[in-house]
Write an enzyme that holds these catalytic residues in place. Structure first.
Site, mmCIF file in Angstrom:
data_model
loop_
_atom_site.group_PDB
_atom_site.id
_atom_site.type_symbol
_atom_site.label_atom_id
_atom_site.label_comp_id
_atom_site.label_asym_id
_atom_site.label_seq_id
_atom_site.Cartn_x
_atom_site.Cartn_y
_atom_site.Cartn_z
ATOM 1 N N GLU A 2 -6.988 -1.882 1.969
ATOM 2 C CA GLU A 2 -5.513 -1.196 1.232
ATOM 3 C C GLU A 2 -4.474 -2.421 0.920
ATOM 4 O O GLU A 2 -4.425 -2.995 1.955
ATOM 5 C CB GLU A 2 -5.253 -0.135 2.408
ATOM 6 C CG GLU A 2 -3.883 0.580 2.120
ATOM 7 C CD GLU A 2 -3.221 1.551 3.038
ATOM 8 O OE1 GLU A 2 -4.257 1.805 3.824
ATOM 9 O OE2 GLU A 2 -2.172 1.816 2.861
ATOM 10 N N TYR A 59 1.569 -6.392 11.578
ATOM 11 C CA TYR A 59 1.706 -4.910 11.081
ATOM 12 C C TYR A 59 0.364 -4.105 11.855
ATOM 13 O O TYR A 59 -0.936 -4.730 11.537
ATOM 14 C CB TYR A 59 1.434 -5.012 9.677
ATOM 15 C CG TYR A 59 1.297 -3.706 8.988
ATOM 16 C CD1 TYR A 59 2.232 -2.624 9.302
ATOM 17 C CD2 TYR A 59 -0.118 -3.171 8.799
ATOM 18 C CE1 TYR A 59 2.001 -1.326 8.772
ATOM 19 C CE2 TYR A 59 -0.467 -1.745 8.576
ATOM 20 C CZ TYR A 59 0.726 -0.884 8.514
ATOM 21 O OH TYR A 59 0.552 0.474 8.417
ATOM 22 N N TRP A 93 6.301 -7.917 3.805
ATOM 23 C CA TRP A 93 5.986 -7.112 5.078
ATOM 24 C C TRP A 93 4.814 -6.291 4.844
ATOM 25 O O TRP A 93 5.105 -5.416 3.849
ATOM 26 C CB TRP A 93 7.000 -6.554 5.666
ATOM 27 C CG TRP A 93 6.729 -6.097 6.897
ATOM 28 C CD1 TRP A 93 6.390 -6.322 8.125
ATOM 29 C CD2 TRP A 93 6.605 -4.496 7.083
ATOM 30 N NE1 TRP A 93 6.047 -5.699 9.073
ATOM 31 C CE2 TRP A 93 5.992 -4.491 8.251
ATOM 32 C CE3 TRP A 93 6.690 -3.537 6.353
ATOM 33 C CZ2 TRP A 93 5.728 -3.139 9.152
ATOM 34 C CZ3 TRP A 93 6.184 -2.309 6.921
ATOM 35 C CH2 TRP A 93 5.854 -1.855 8.366
ATOM 36 N N GLU A 144 -4.829 10.671 4.922
ATOM 37 C CA GLU A 144 -4.342 9.789 6.019
ATOM 38 C C GLU A 144 -3.515 10.773 7.087
ATOM 39 O O GLU A 144 -2.657 11.597 6.530
ATOM 40 C CB GLU A 144 -3.323 8.636 5.653
ATOM 41 C CG GLU A 144 -2.792 7.879 7.018
ATOM 42 C CD GLU A 144 -1.970 6.764 6.503
ATOM 43 O OE1 GLU A 144 -1.778 5.703 7.339
ATOM 44 O OE2 GLU A 144 -1.233 6.666 5.486
ATOM 45 N N ARG A 147 -2.582 6.132 -3.530
ATOM 46 C CA ARG A 147 -2.217 6.367 -2.163
ATOM 47 C C ARG A 147 -0.784 6.926 -2.005
ATOM 48 O O ARG A 147 -0.313 7.248 -1.119
ATOM 49 C CB ARG A 147 -2.093 5.050 -1.447
ATOM 50 C CG ARG A 147 -3.448 4.330 -1.322
ATOM 51 C CD ARG A 147 -4.029 4.885 0.262
ATOM 52 N NE ARG A 147 -3.039 4.374 1.107
ATOM 53 C CZ ARG A 147 -2.959 5.396 2.137
ATOM 54 N NH1 ARG A 147 -3.234 6.526 2.021
ATOM 55 N NH2 ARG A 147 -2.088 4.854 3.188
ATOM 56 N N HIS A 189 -1.346 -4.606 3.820
ATOM 57 C CA HIS A 189 -0.029 -4.322 3.765
ATOM 58 C C HIS A 189 0.559 -5.252 2.982
ATOM 59 O O HIS A 189 1.554 -5.915 3.323
ATOM 60 C CB HIS A 189 0.669 -4.264 5.311
ATOM 61 C CG HIS A 189 1.577 -3.043 5.584
ATOM 62 N ND1 HIS A 189 2.947 -3.499 5.397
ATOM 63 C CD2 HIS A 189 1.286 -1.956 5.638
ATOM 64 C CE1 HIS A 189 3.577 -2.362 5.278
ATOM 65 N NE2 HIS A 189 2.697 -1.208 5.479
ATOM 66 N N GLU A 236 1.091 3.398 -1.900
ATOM 67 C CA GLU A 236 1.785 4.300 -1.115
ATOM 68 C C GLU A 236 3.397 4.020 -1.163
ATOM 69 O O GLU A 236 3.998 4.932 -1.134
ATOM 70 C CB GLU A 236 1.772 3.914 0.469
ATOM 71 C CG GLU A 236 2.058 2.353 0.868
ATOM 72 C CD GLU A 236 1.627 2.296 2.379
ATOM 73 O OE1 GLU A 236 0.745 2.791 2.969
ATOM 74 O OE2 GLU A 236 2.273 1.679 2.998
ATOM 75 N N ARG A 260 -8.874 3.722 10.608
ATOM 76 C CA ARG A 260 -8.365 2.338 10.057
ATOM 77 C C ARG A 260 -8.203 1.478 11.214
ATOM 78 O O ARG A 260 -7.578 2.052 12.364
ATOM 79 C CB ARG A 260 -6.790 2.749 9.800
ATOM 80 C CG ARG A 260 -6.266 1.614 8.743
ATOM 81 C CD ARG A 260 -4.870 1.873 8.424
ATOM 82 N NE ARG A 260 -4.077 1.530 9.527
ATOM 83 C CZ ARG A 260 -2.464 1.220 9.676
ATOM 84 N NH1 ARG A 260 -2.062 1.394 8.094
ATOM 85 N NH2 ARG A 260 -1.795 0.805 10.301
ATOM 86 N N ASP A 320 -5.889 -2.306 6.354
ATOM 87 C CA ASP A 320 -4.717 -2.009 5.451
ATOM 88 C C ASP A 320 -4.168 -3.625 5.670
ATOM 89 O O ASP A 320 -3.813 -3.962 6.825
ATOM 90 C CB ASP A 320 -3.629 -1.343 6.307
ATOM 91 C CG ASP A 320 -2.327 -0.973 5.147
ATOM 92 O OD1 ASP A 320 -2.323 -1.928 4.138
ATOM 93 O OD2 ASP A 320 -1.592 -0.053 5.430
HETATM 94 C C1 CS2 Z 1 1.064 2.155 6.283
HETATM 95 C C2 CS2 Z 1 2.521 2.929 6.557
HETATM 96 O O1 CS2 Z 1 0.206 4.254 6.744
HETATM 97 C C3 CS2 Z 1 0.009 3.401 6.044
HETATM 98 O O2 CS2 Z 1 -1.075 2.910 5.365
HETATM 99 O O3 CS2 Z 1 1.015 1.230 5.297
HETATM 100 O O4 CS2 Z 1 2.550 2.946 8.000
HETATM 101 C C4 CS2 Z 1 3.914 2.046 6.465
HETATM 102 O O5 CS2 Z 1 3.692 0.825 7.041
HETATM 103 C C5 CS2 Z 1 5.024 2.878 6.626
HETATM 104 O O6 CS2 Z 1 4.887 4.135 5.908
HETATM 105 C C6 CS2 Z 1 6.451 2.229 6.069
HETATM 106 O O7 CS2 Z 1 7.430 3.127 6.015
HETATM 107 MG MG MG Z 2 -0.670 1.375 4.169
#
Ligand code: CS2
Ligand code: MG
Length: 405
Positions: free
Chosen positions: A239, A161, A405, A342, A286, A215, A265, A149, A213
């Site tokens: 993602e 991020y 975020w 992941e 995810r 995010h 996620e 990634r 990602d």
């Molecule tokens: C992220 C995470 O792993 C990922 O794909 O989006 O690092 C995420 O930011 C954290 O789990 C937030 O707690």
């Molecule tokens: Mg993520």
């Protein structure tokens, strides 16, 4: 004679970062470990477990895993949500751990057995500039990973991020009394990200799998534009291109781009996933095995996804403990429609508390063959790392408005 649950105890510790751990002990002396970490809201789930769930568990048959799940989900009027489902997930993990230890089997053997020999994984590369990101990607590839990634800085933004602050690894949560506030600019990101990812594709060649990602922060049409712009890069996935609440948006994104989409996620039940899966709006689901109610519930999500040819790609950040990572690997090994796992990795001190037997070699993971989940917790070591409050960042647009975020 039927074994019974004697005690259920919550341990909050911070070996490198905060983790919430559940310890279930049976009358026969078998210990099952669960993870209930909700990044930035750890004490809420600790209280949910201690004050509301633990008393219900005492005296129950630990082999009745599904009944226990139903009791904690269906038997409670106020259902779902990240705190509730992480708590249920931790109980479920601990009970599968006990079941495996009782039967002398790794948990994957109780889930139908391995359908593959090892599990493809990816980890993170991070860099402020394209050059720094290339070095980070090279470092990941030198460890044997074939999927990576890639997250980069954005000109004009001081924190982004996925990009390290100071150290060379990235951890989103920061300790302290209040969250870090980041300035976010989607327009600047949309201009820059395709340049970065094209450069990285050129750097690694066509066989390495690249992931990215976004995010959750783009509006639907911005997400569609990004997916379109990134088509030549042939990402393994893009993602969280937009927030997960407005699921109609994914249909719009889908109409405009053939870049594969991964999402979920932050999901915690099959109800969160079902429209995206059955609408074929995503390619990868995810949710993490613990945040989505444990192995018992996640396997239902996986089976629903299989019907619609959606692949499973469990969340594996540093903020789920090695117990969740191990549980994910047991389920992955037994899940035909697994795409990728992941593995963000942990601070080195984490292993002083969590003794795991799963393996990672050349980017391939295996849960190992120890009975149960294969992770033991050193309680004395955990006591040396007391909890300290940590928050995920807050993002604001340039005009000061709080944004996703
Ligand atoms: C992220 C995470 O792993 C990922 O794909 O989006 O690092 C995420 O930011 C954290 O789990 C937030 O707690
Ligand atoms: Mg993520």
């Amino acid at each position: 004679m039927t074994d019974r649950i004697r005690s259920a105890e919550v341990i909050v510790s911070s070996p490198g970062r905060n983790f919430v751990t559940l310890k279930i002990l049976t009358e026969d002396g078998i210990v099952g470990w669960g993870d209930a970490t909700v990044n930035g809201r750890e004490l809420a789930v600790a209280s949910y477990l201690r004050d509301h769930v633990a008393p219900l568990l005492i005296g129950r048959d630990p082999a009745r895993i599904e009944d226990c799940w139903q009791l904690l989900y269906r038997g409670v009027y106020w259902r779902r949500g990240p705190i509730t489902m992480a708590a249920i997930g931790s109980v479920d993990l601990a009970l599968w751990d006990i079941r495996g230890k009782t039967l002398g089997q790794p948990v994957y053997n109780l889930l139908g057995g391995a359908v593959r020999d090892e599990i493809l994984s990816y980890t993170h590369a991070t860099g402020w500039s394209i050059e720094e990101l290339k070095d980070s990607v090279d470092e990941v590839l030198s460890r044997g990973f074939r999927a990576v990634r890639a997250q980069s800085g954005v000109p004009g933004l001081e924190t982004v991020y996925g990009v390290h602050r100071g150290e060379t690894s990235y951890e989103p949560a920061s300790r302290g009394a209040s969250p870090i506030e980041e300035v976010w600019d989607s327009r600047a990101y949309l201009r820059h990200a395709p340049r970065v990812l094209s450069a990285i594709r050129e750097h690694v060649g066509e066989e390495i799998e690249l992931l990215h990602d976004a995010h959750h922060r783009l509006r639907p049409i911005e997400a569609a534009q990004l997916g379109k712009d990134l088509e030549p890069v042939k990402l393994f996935w893009l993602e969280d291109v937009t927030t997960a609440e407005n699921q109609e948006a994914l249909r719009l994104v889908r109409e405009h781009t053939a870049t594969p989409l991964a999402l979920g996620e932050v999901f915690n039940t099959i109800w969160d996933c079902k429209d995206l899966i059955t609408g074929q709006s995503i390619d990868f689901i995810r949710s993490s095995v613990m945040h989505a109610g444990g192995i018992s519930h996640s396997r239902r999500i996986n089976d629903l996804a299989a019907l619609w040819q959606v692949q499973v790609a469990p969340h594996g950040p540093s903020d789920v403990s090695p117990i969740t990572m191990a549980a994910s690997l047991h389920l992955d090994l037994a899940t035909p429609n697994l795409g990728i796992q992941e593995h963000m990795g942990y601070p080195s001190v984490t292993s002083e508390v969590f003794h795991s037997t799963y393996t990672l070699a050349d980017g391939m993971l295996h849960p190992g063959d120890a009975p149960g989940l294969g992770v033991e917790v050193d309680e004395a070591a955990a006591a040396r790392f007391p909890y300290s409050r940590a928050y995920l960042p807050v993002a604001r647009r340039r005009d000061g408005t709080v944004t996703d975020w």
